[in-house]
Enzyme design. Structure first.
Site, mmCIF file in Angstrom:
data_model
loop_
_atom_site.group_PDB
_atom_site.id
_atom_site.type_symbol
_atom_site.label_atom_id
_atom_site.label_comp_id
_atom_site.label_asym_id
_atom_site.label_seq_id
_atom_site.Cartn_x
_atom_site.Cartn_y
_atom_site.Cartn_z
ATOM 1 N N ARG A 147 -3.351 -15.192 -48.991
ATOM 2 C CA ARG A 147 -3.227 -13.873 -48.632
ATOM 3 C C ARG A 147 -1.991 -13.459 -48.071
ATOM 4 O O ARG A 147 -1.180 -14.185 -47.388
ATOM 5 C CB ARG A 147 -4.255 -14.019 -47.228
ATOM 6 C CG ARG A 147 -4.591 -12.362 -46.727
ATOM 7 C CD ARG A 147 -5.342 -12.321 -45.552
ATOM 8 N NE ARG A 147 -4.404 -12.381 -44.338
ATOM 9 C CZ ARG A 147 -4.828 -11.797 -43.149
ATOM 10 N NH1 ARG A 147 -6.235 -11.643 -42.861
ATOM 11 N NH2 ARG A 147 -3.921 -12.327 -42.152
ATOM 12 N N TYR A 159 -1.242 -5.105 -38.012
ATOM 13 C CA TYR A 159 -1.988 -6.339 -38.152
ATOM 14 C C TYR A 159 -1.703 -7.388 -39.137
ATOM 15 O O TYR A 159 -0.899 -6.954 -40.076
ATOM 16 C CB TYR A 159 -3.318 -5.837 -38.795
ATOM 17 C CG TYR A 159 -4.218 -7.107 -39.162
ATOM 18 C CD1 TYR A 159 -4.355 -7.350 -40.501
ATOM 19 C CD2 TYR A 159 -4.690 -7.920 -38.240
ATOM 20 C CE1 TYR A 159 -4.810 -8.563 -40.799
ATOM 21 C CE2 TYR A 159 -5.239 -9.389 -38.590
ATOM 22 C CZ TYR A 159 -5.214 -9.439 -40.051
ATOM 23 O OH TYR A 159 -5.629 -10.673 -40.321
ATOM 24 N N ASP A 210 -5.675 -8.086 -46.899
ATOM 25 C CA ASP A 210 -6.501 -7.483 -45.486
ATOM 26 C C ASP A 210 -5.977 -6.169 -45.247
ATOM 27 O O ASP A 210 -5.055 -6.083 -44.710
ATOM 28 C CB ASP A 210 -6.669 -8.522 -44.414
ATOM 29 C CG ASP A 210 -7.776 -8.398 -43.786
ATOM 30 O OD1 ASP A 210 -7.997 -9.090 -42.854
ATOM 31 O OD2 ASP A 210 -8.262 -7.239 -43.901
ATOM 32 N N HIS A 212 -8.002 -4.521 -43.404
ATOM 33 C CA HIS A 212 -8.203 -4.608 -42.030
ATOM 34 C C HIS A 212 -8.762 -2.930 -41.341
ATOM 35 O O HIS A 212 -8.400 -2.692 -40.391
ATOM 36 C CB HIS A 212 -6.980 -4.862 -41.201
ATOM 37 C CG HIS A 212 -7.359 -5.913 -40.031
ATOM 38 N ND1 HIS A 212 -7.956 -5.143 -38.683
ATOM 39 C CD2 HIS A 212 -7.995 -7.051 -39.923
ATOM 40 C CE1 HIS A 212 -8.192 -6.164 -38.138
ATOM 41 N NE2 HIS A 212 -8.107 -7.439 -38.458
ATOM 42 N N GLU A 236 -9.341 -6.751 -48.834
ATOM 43 C CA GLU A 236 -10.649 -6.855 -47.803
ATOM 44 C C GLU A 236 -10.614 -5.568 -46.670
ATOM 45 O O GLU A 236 -9.629 -5.104 -46.407
ATOM 46 C CB GLU A 236 -10.227 -8.237 -46.868
ATOM 47 C CG GLU A 236 -11.049 -8.425 -45.992
ATOM 48 C CD GLU A 236 -10.540 -9.572 -45.073
ATOM 49 O OE1 GLU A 236 -9.735 -10.477 -45.653
ATOM 50 O OE2 GLU A 236 -10.913 -9.923 -43.873
ATOM 51 N N GLU A 262 -16.685 -9.605 -42.346
ATOM 52 C CA GLU A 262 -16.285 -10.249 -40.965
ATOM 53 C C GLU A 262 -16.840 -9.886 -39.722
ATOM 54 O O GLU A 262 -17.155 -10.740 -38.795
ATOM 55 C CB GLU A 262 -14.793 -10.696 -40.914
ATOM 56 C CG GLU A 262 -14.051 -9.630 -40.830
ATOM 57 C CD GLU A 262 -12.640 -10.123 -40.432
ATOM 58 O OE1 GLU A 262 -11.885 -10.336 -41.591
ATOM 59 O OE2 GLU A 262 -11.991 -9.695 -39.290
ATOM 60 N N ARG A 283 -18.272 -11.451 -46.266
ATOM 61 C CA ARG A 283 -17.425 -12.197 -45.420
ATOM 62 C C ARG A 283 -18.275 -12.651 -44.321
ATOM 63 O O ARG A 283 -17.290 -13.178 -43.405
ATOM 64 C CB ARG A 283 -16.157 -11.402 -45.399
ATOM 65 C CG ARG A 283 -15.354 -10.794 -46.152
ATOM 66 C CD ARG A 283 -14.074 -11.814 -46.366
ATOM 67 N NE ARG A 283 -13.214 -11.675 -45.157
ATOM 68 C CZ ARG A 283 -12.542 -12.969 -44.712
ATOM 69 N NH1 ARG A 283 -12.826 -13.957 -45.024
ATOM 70 N NH2 ARG A 283 -11.719 -12.788 -43.808
ATOM 71 N N GLU A 339 -11.840 -18.705 -45.747
ATOM 72 C CA GLU A 339 -10.551 -18.507 -45.099
ATOM 73 C C GLU A 339 -10.035 -19.602 -44.200
ATOM 74 O O GLU A 339 -11.056 -20.345 -43.804
ATOM 75 C CB GLU A 339 -10.464 -17.231 -44.393
ATOM 76 C CG GLU A 339 -9.343 -16.861 -43.778
ATOM 77 C CD GLU A 339 -9.517 -15.415 -42.879
ATOM 78 O OE1 GLU A 339 -10.586 -15.095 -42.781
ATOM 79 O OE2 GLU A 339 -8.682 -15.394 -42.133
ATOM 80 N N TRP A 403 -7.861 -0.602 -35.841
ATOM 81 C CA TRP A 403 -6.668 -1.788 -35.717
ATOM 82 C C TRP A 403 -7.527 -2.809 -36.699
ATOM 83 O O TRP A 403 -8.588 -2.927 -36.714
ATOM 84 C CB TRP A 403 -6.695 -2.468 -34.271
ATOM 85 C CG TRP A 403 -5.861 -3.552 -34.452
ATOM 86 C CD1 TRP A 403 -4.395 -3.617 -34.587
ATOM 87 C CD2 TRP A 403 -6.450 -4.989 -34.690
ATOM 88 N NE1 TRP A 403 -3.994 -5.016 -34.781
ATOM 89 C CE2 TRP A 403 -5.171 -5.827 -34.793
ATOM 90 C CE3 TRP A 403 -7.736 -5.633 -34.771
ATOM 91 C CZ2 TRP A 403 -5.372 -7.277 -34.864
ATOM 92 C CZ3 TRP A 403 -7.894 -6.998 -34.585
ATOM 93 C CH2 TRP A 403 -6.422 -7.701 -34.791
HETATM 94 C C1 CS2 Z 1 -8.447 -10.868 -40.007
HETATM 95 C C2 CS2 Z 1 -8.813 -11.777 -38.722
HETATM 96 O O1 CS2 Z 1 -8.599 -13.180 -40.905
HETATM 97 C C3 CS2 Z 1 -9.113 -11.952 -41.099
HETATM 98 O O2 CS2 Z 1 -9.524 -11.581 -42.166
HETATM 99 O O3 CS2 Z 1 -9.625 -9.833 -40.106
HETATM 100 O O4 CS2 Z 1 -7.717 -12.072 -38.353
HETATM 101 C C4 CS2 Z 1 -9.190 -10.817 -37.608
HETATM 102 O O5 CS2 Z 1 -8.420 -9.909 -37.117
HETATM 103 C C5 CS2 Z 1 -9.579 -11.330 -36.241
HETATM 104 O O6 CS2 Z 1 -10.742 -12.756 -36.686
HETATM 105 C C6 CS2 Z 1 -10.211 -10.761 -35.139
HETATM 106 O O7 CS2 Z 1 -10.395 -11.527 -34.124
HETATM 107 MG MG MG Z 2 -10.117 -9.814 -42.162
#
Ligand code: CS2
Ligand code: MG
Length: 403
Positions: A147, A159, A210, A212, A236, A262, A283, A339, A403
């Site tokens: 990634r 991020y 990502d 995000h 993602e 996620e 995810r 991941e 975020w």
């Molecule tokens: C992210 C994470 O790994 C990822 O794909 O989205 O780092 C996410 O920001 C954190 O798990 C939030 O706690």
């Molecule tokens: Mg993520």
């Protein structure tokens, strides 16, 4: 086999983790991850105050009945706190059952479906050149999938870009930090990032990114289209997914594969996305989506629509989750990728584990159970430290955004 005791262990070996330990009258114990980044104590108290009293005396082998009891019996169903608590109980009970059968957990799920679990690493950099360097370093380490996240010119903190390069921990302050954001700057920058990365790394390495949750659907469609020449493995969290329908717009405009989930905690969060084939990877995780029992249901439903798994595996999911996830990944037929953000040394001392990395694949190990234990004495040396995830504000006018 009766459950005799259960307790919640909160520790902070570099970052907070919440672990549930269940003990039985046959001397077998099991542990489950209950970590919810930035809301750890909510899950710890949900377990201690509302779940553990109902567990004592129950048959530890009745995993499904206990899952249904905790899900339907709560009345107030779903949500990350409830489902992380249920997940911790479920994971601990699967750990116990596999130990009782003297089998690694993947055997109990249906046996091995692959020689190893392909993982993707995190290559982060403050700018394109540092990110390219990090991608090449990960390729050197043997990663087949990487990634790439980089800083965005004109934005102070975004991020995915940590202070160092390997250990990125977003929950880094006693109160939420404030990041600045501009979709336009990001949309101009990201295709340039992947042009440089693909050029450097060659055609065979899987590249992931990502977003995000930070774009609108049409912005995400624009980004997906602009990344097509660099054939990503996935893009993602392209847009916030409360409105699952939003992904239809993205899907209409781009062939870049889409991953999401996620932050999902039950199958209801992704049912429409999966059955309408609006995504390519789901995810959801052992720790946040109700444990092995529910994650299996999501994976089997996803398989019907050729959607593959891509479990979240950031450092704020503990080694207990990683261990259980790798057993799940070893079994699940529609596996995509796992991941892997390696935990720090201290965390790996607190949570001894059987899993290992070799040439881009993870191996869950052959220990009975999920293969992860917690050193409670060592954990006690690192008490909880409040930490929040950041918030994002638009750089030009301070509007609160994703975020
Ligand atoms: C992210 C994470 O790994 C990822 O794909 O989205 O780092 C996410 O920001 C954190 O798990 C939030 O706690
Ligand atoms: Mg993520």
């Amino acid at each position: 086999m009766k459950i005799t005791h259960a307790r919640v262990i909160v520790c902070c070996p570099g970052r907070n983790f919440v672990t549930l330990k269940i003990e039985t009258d046959e001397g077998l114990t099991g542990i489950g991850d209950a970590t919810l980044n930035g809301r750890e104590l909510a899950v710890a108290s949900y377990l201690s105050e509302h779940v553990i009293p109902c567990l004592i005396g129950r048959d530890a082998h009745q995993i499904e009945d206990i899952w249904q009891y905790l899900y339907r019996g709560a009345y107030w169903r779903r949500g990350p706190v409830t489902m992380s608590a249920i997940a911790a109980v479920d994971t601990a009970l699967w750990d116990i059952k596999a130990k009782a059968a003297n089998m690694p957990l993947y055997q109990l799920l249906g046996g091995r479906s692959r020689t190893g679990v392909m993982v993707y690493g995190h290559a982060n950099g403050r700018d394109i050149s540092q990110t390219v360097e990090e991608v090449l370093r990960h390729k050197e380490m043997g990663y087949l999938a990487i990634r790439a996240q980089s800083g965005v010119p004109g934005l102070d903190k975004v991020y995915g870009v940590g202070k160092g390069t390997t250990f990125y921990e977003p929950a880094d302050a006693d109160l939420p930090g404030e990041h600045d954001w501009s979709s336009e700057k990001y949309l101009l920058h990201t295709p340039r990032l992947f042009e440089a990365v693909r050029q450097a790394v060659g055609p065979d390495t899987h590249l992931l990114h990502d977003v995000h949750h930070r774009l609108t659907p049409i912005e995400a469609a624009r980004l997906g289209k602009s990344l097509e020449p660099f054939h990503l493995f996935w893009m993602e969290d392209a847009t916030p997914a409360e409105n699952q329908e939003a992904f239809r717009l993205i899907r209409q405009h781009t062939t870049t594969p889409l991953a999401v989930g996620e932050v999902f905690n039950t199958i209801w969060d992704c049912k429409d996305l999966i059955q309408n084939q609006l995504i390519d990877y789901i995810r959801t995780t052992v720790v946040h989506a109700g444990g092995i029992t529910h994650l299996r249901r999501i994976a089997d439903f996803a398989a019907m629509f050729q959607v593959r798994t891509g479990c979240h595996g950031a450092t704020d999911l503990s080694p207990v989750c990683m261990g259980a996830a790798l057993h799940f990944d070893t079994w699940v037929p529609n596996f995509g990728v796992q991941e892997l953000m390696p935990h720090n040394e201290l965390t790996n001392e607190v949570f001894a584990h059987a899993y290992s990395f070799d040439k881009g694949l993870m191996h869950c190990g052959e220990t009975a159970g999920h293969g992860v234990e917690i050193d409670e004495k060592l954990a006690a040396k690192y008490p909880y430290q409040r930490a929040y995830l950041p918030v994002n504000r638009l750089a030009h006018d301070g509007t609160l955004t994703n975020w």
